[in-house]
Motif scaffolding. Structure first.
Motif, PDB file in Angstrom:
ATOM      1  N   LEU A   1       3.062   3.579  18.541  1.00  0.00           N
ATOM      2  CA  LEU A   1       3.479   4.433  17.434  1.00  0.00           C
ATOM      3  C   LEU A   1       3.430   3.707  16.101  1.00  0.00           C
ATOM      4  N   ILE A   2       3.526   2.378  16.161  1.00  0.00           N
ATOM      5  CA  ILE A   2       3.509   1.617  14.903  1.00  0.00           C
ATOM      6  C   ILE A   2       2.282   0.709  14.822  1.00  0.00           C
ATOM      7  N   TYR A   3       1.333   0.911  15.727  1.00  0.00           N
ATOM      8  CA  TYR A   3       0.121   0.093  15.655  1.00  0.00           C
ATOM      9  C   TYR A   3      -0.669   0.547  14.434  1.00  0.00           C
TER      10      TYR A   3
ATOM     11  N   ASN B 128       0.116   5.844  11.139  1.00  0.00           N
ATOM     12  CA  ASN B 128       0.742   4.725  11.846  1.00  0.00           C
ATOM     13  C   ASN B 128       0.994   3.550  10.900  1.00  0.00           C
ATOM     14  N   GLY B 129       0.080   3.362   9.935  1.00  0.00           N
ATOM     15  CA  GLY B 129       0.273   2.286   8.970  1.00  0.00           C
ATOM     16  C   GLY B 129       1.512   2.503   8.124  1.00  0.00           C
TER      17      GLY B 129
ATOM     18  N   ILE C  52       4.210   4.200   9.062  1.00  0.00           N
ATOM     19  CA  ILE C  52       5.360   3.945   9.941  1.00  0.00           C
ATOM     20  C   ILE C  52       5.576   2.443  10.105  1.00  0.00           C
ATOM     21  N   TYR C  53       4.482   1.716  10.268  1.00  0.00           N
ATOM     22  CA  TYR C  53       4.544   0.262  10.433  1.00  0.00           C
ATOM     23  C   TYR C  53       5.209  -0.393   9.230  1.00  0.00           C
ATOM     24  N   GLU C  54       4.821   0.025   8.030  1.00  0.00           N
ATOM     25  CA  GLU C  54       5.408  -0.551   6.817  1.00  0.00           C
ATOM     26  C   GLU C  54       6.903  -0.258   6.729  1.00  0.00           C
ATOM     27  N   VAL C  55       7.288   0.975   7.039  1.00  0.00           N
ATOM     28  CA  VAL C  55       8.710   1.352   6.962  1.00  0.00           C
ATOM     29  C   VAL C  55       9.534   0.576   7.986  1.00  0.00           C
ATOM     30  N   VAL C  56       9.032   0.499   9.220  1.00  0.00           N
ATOM     31  CA  VAL C  56       9.793  -0.137  10.290  1.00  0.00           C
ATOM     32  C   VAL C  56       9.957  -1.632  10.053  1.00  0.00           C
ATOM     33  N   ARG C  57       8.882  -2.301   9.694  1.00  0.00           N
ATOM     34  CA  ARG C  57       9.008  -3.752   9.515  1.00  0.00           C
ATOM     35  C   ARG C  57       9.785  -4.090   8.245  1.00  0.00           C
ATOM     36  N   GLY C  58       9.800  -3.182   7.261  1.00  0.00           N
ATOM     37  CA  GLY C  58      10.633  -3.404   6.084  1.00  0.00           C
ATOM     38  C   GLY C  58      12.097  -3.121   6.359  1.00  0.00           C
TER      39      GLY C  58
END
Length: 684
Positions: free
Chosen positions: A191-193, A199-200, A202-208
């Protein structure tokens, strides 16, 4: 305006509640504790990147293997640190907590791994989760077994129970639940790959967002990162052979456009700090700026902070998302080419965009634009933080006793810019702010005066100025509240207010009396404040009453941080005709050094020396102290004298002045005036 103030208070309350949560506090404490380790690893990455760019292959391999080994150990270290902080705060066995938590982590990782070094195959989220579960279980079991008298039994059951429960839970999950954990885990990571637009994001939000708890987002999802780097390399190699189009999203895309200065595009925040005039950020800038050029942002994230900060986490998430969308659109519409070289994340800004784009100046220009745009995104929230941590208390300059209908307000404007850079200080700062707001809304500050009496003729020669608070019901409160001002670095402002209004009293309430000393307490913070001499000159622009002198009492119970500067200021003050007295002699940090280093006009012996008179040899001890002080100072005063016996012994010891309840208590100016009218004033 009222609504805005309410919103600010709600935000502060939210942050306070979050900072008081036990799990949150321990998670942040663990991530702060591991920050030096994480920064050392990051610096190693910087040197490995430099070695690679300079062609030192063996050095690069060695440094890269070293940082990868450190990265592998990080979850284990965080597990141990979490247990350490939890046990320390809850006053339980640190060794038991750390050993049990680490063993539980090995049980879980061993259950789902067939490798010999299975204990290294874990992640930070799992590590923290295991430590939370184990430590809560230890706490509950310890509480339940306190009534048992068999210590050997309890010492066995407390650590073994969590391990048994963790083992049983792992067995049930692995063998009896109808799910494939590996496939489930891969589906979640999918989902965050970050290989597609959505997905990009989501990835930025989650890792931030993980940084809100102080957890490095990229390390939390390092499995995703490793795989994405591998796929990015494959795509670039295929593009170079003409076998595949170049993907817009690759590792360099995120490093160049979304992590300028580190996760959250924090180089833009650093620019905000640089352009801020607030002095408290200067030290942070000096530490953070060099590392930010290599995209290492831990000092800024923990120092500002971003961690546990519901205001600053918004631009921390928003800036990279805006950058992501602009860079994606610019690439998709052909304004710039996709990044076609992978660069290490520690490559400095502008250099990384130049290398990754193959020397395209448009890409560099876009990166400059995005940094500037990030400043605009961060600035409103930075301004809110400045207002949140600034408490305007000019209304604290309360009315002083009046002459007729005339009242005076201090022209000094008291501003608070809280100096908090550490999470464990936030509660104290918030409490101090709230207490000061209560004071300013519930009443006024007023000045009291306590006479100092000359021993040989019992004449009043000086008045010490004392700060009090009077509420709307007329209740007078001693200055316990000064600790709040001191905590917020506001003592200079308070001292300046007292100075201004005390001189006003001398001019308009006591002008009919001559030959007096007005003695004002000045904290060490204030006496080394660069504004002091200017404010003194302004306050004394109009002369004091005939024969009056101004005296500053330095509170010795607070430690001086810059003794050389203090000595210089004391000399300047004395050259202006202002006397300098040492207050609370015998109760503070550096008593003897004060006598040796500074030119003093008066020494005030602390009340503890008076209470010591009842002890064996107390009188002789006081005589020796007076003799010691007399070698460097002409006038010795003792405070806190309450009985005739104490007075007689103080005279026998050789003191010059007495201050205490035996003669006078602190009183308002009107009462002082009545007493002075009955007393014949004479100079020392």
């Amino acid at each position: 305006m009222l609504q805005a103030e309410n919103n600010k208070m709600k935000t502060s309350t939210l942050l306070t509640h979050l900072s008081k949560n036990r799990i949150t506090q321990n998670t942040v404490a663990s991530t702060i504790s591991i920050m030096p380790y994480s920064m050392i690893r990051a610096i190693i990455v910087v040197f490995s990147t430099l070695a690679s760019s300079m062609g030192y292959t063996k050095t690069f391999d060695w440094l890269n293997n070293l940082q990868l080994s450190m990265l592998t150990l990080m979850p284990i270290i965080i597990n141990v640190l979490f247990s350490f902080h939890w046990a320390t705060k809850n006053k339980t066995s640190v060794i038991l907590s750390m050993a049990t938590s680490l063993t539980a982590l090995m049980i879980v990782t061993g259950m789902f791994s067939n490798e010999q070094t299975f204990y290294l195959n874990t992640s930070i989220p799992i590590s923290i989760a295991i430590s939370i579960i184990v430590n809560i279980l230890i706490e509950k079991i310890s509480s339940a077994t306190r009534v048992w008298s068999n210590n050997i039994f309890t010492n066995l059951i407390i650590p073994s129970t969590p391990l048994i429960l963790v083992t049983l839970a792992s067995i049930i999950i692995k063998f009896y639940l109808p799910i494939d954990l590996h496939n489930t885990y891969q589906s979640i990571l999918g989902l965050i790959y970050p290989d597609s637009y959505l997905n990009g994001l989501i990835y930025e939000v989650v890792r931030g967002a993980s940084w809100f708890l102080g957890i490095h987002g990229q390390l939390m999802f390092q499995d995703v990162g490793y795989e994405f780097i591998r796929q990015s390399n494959i795509n670039i190699q295929q593009w170079e052979r003409g076998a595949s189009p170049l993907n817009i999203l690759n590792q360099s895309f995120y490093d160049v456009w979304c992590s300028t200065g580190g996760t959250g595009s924090t180089l833009s925040l650093l620019v905000c700090l640089i352009f801020s005039n607030a002095n408290q950020y200067k030290k942070l800038i000096r530490k953070a700026l060099p590392l930010s050029f290599f995209n290492i942002n831990e000092p800024l994230i923990f120092g500002f902070p971003i961690v546990l900060n519901p205001i600053m986490v918004i631009p921390f998430l928003l800036a990279p998302i805006v950058n992501y969308n602009i860079a994606y659109a610019a690439t998709a519409y052909g304004l710039i080419e996709p990044m076609h070289y992978l660069v290490g994340w520690a490559t400095p800004p502008f250099i990384n965009s130049w290398i990754a784009s193959g020397g395209n100046s448009t890409a560099v220009a876009l990166q400059v634009f995005l940094i500037a745009l990030g400043v605009l995104i961060y600035y409103p929230f930075f301004y809110i933080m400045e207002r949140m941590t600034s408490l305007k208390i000019s209304d604290a300059t309360s009315r002083i006793p009046t002459i007729g209908d005339k009242s005076q307000k201090s022209s000094l404007d008291i501003n608070l810019i809280s100096n908090h850079h550490h999470l464990n200080e936030f509660d104290e700062i918030t409490e101090a702010q709230n207490q000061i707001k209560k004071l300013t809304s519930s009443g006024d500050f007023i000045l009291f005066f306590q006479p100092q009496v000359r021993v040989f003729d019992r004449k009043i020669t000086a008045l010490e100025v004392l700060l009090r608070h009077e509420d709307k019901n007329g209740k007078i409160t001693p200055p316990y509240f000064l600790s709040f001002y001191e905590r917020l670095n506001l003592m200079p402002e308070m001292d300046f207010w007292v100075l201004e209004n005390a001189i006003y009293h001398a001019r308009y309430k006591f002008k009919q009396f001559s030959g007096m000393t007005l003695s004002i307490n000045i904290s060490p913070q204030t006496i080394t404040d660069p504004r002091l001499l200017v404010i003194v000159d302004e306050a004394l622009k109009d002369s004091m009453p005939t024969g009056w002198s101004l005296e500053f009492e330095i509170t010795e119970s607070q430690k001086i941080t810059n003794p050389e500067e203090l000595g210089f200021v004391i000399n300047v003050l004395r050259n202006k005709g202002i006397r300098v007295a040492l207050d609370d002699f015998g109760s503070g940090y550096s008593t003897l050094s004060y006598l040796l280093k500074y030119r003093l006009d008066k020494i005030k012996l602390d009340r503890t020396l008076v209470t010591g008179l009842s002890l064996h040899q107390g009188g002789n001890f006081l005589k020796k102290v007076v003799h010691l002080c007399r070698t460097t100072c002409p006038v010795i005063l003792i405070e806190g004298v309450e009985t005739q016996k104490e007075y007689d012994e103080c005279i026998d010891a050789g003191v010059d002045l007495i201050q205490g309840f035996l003669f006078y208590r602190p009183m308002p100016s009107d009462e002082v005036t009545k007493i002075l009218l009955q007393d014949l004033i004479a100079p020392i």
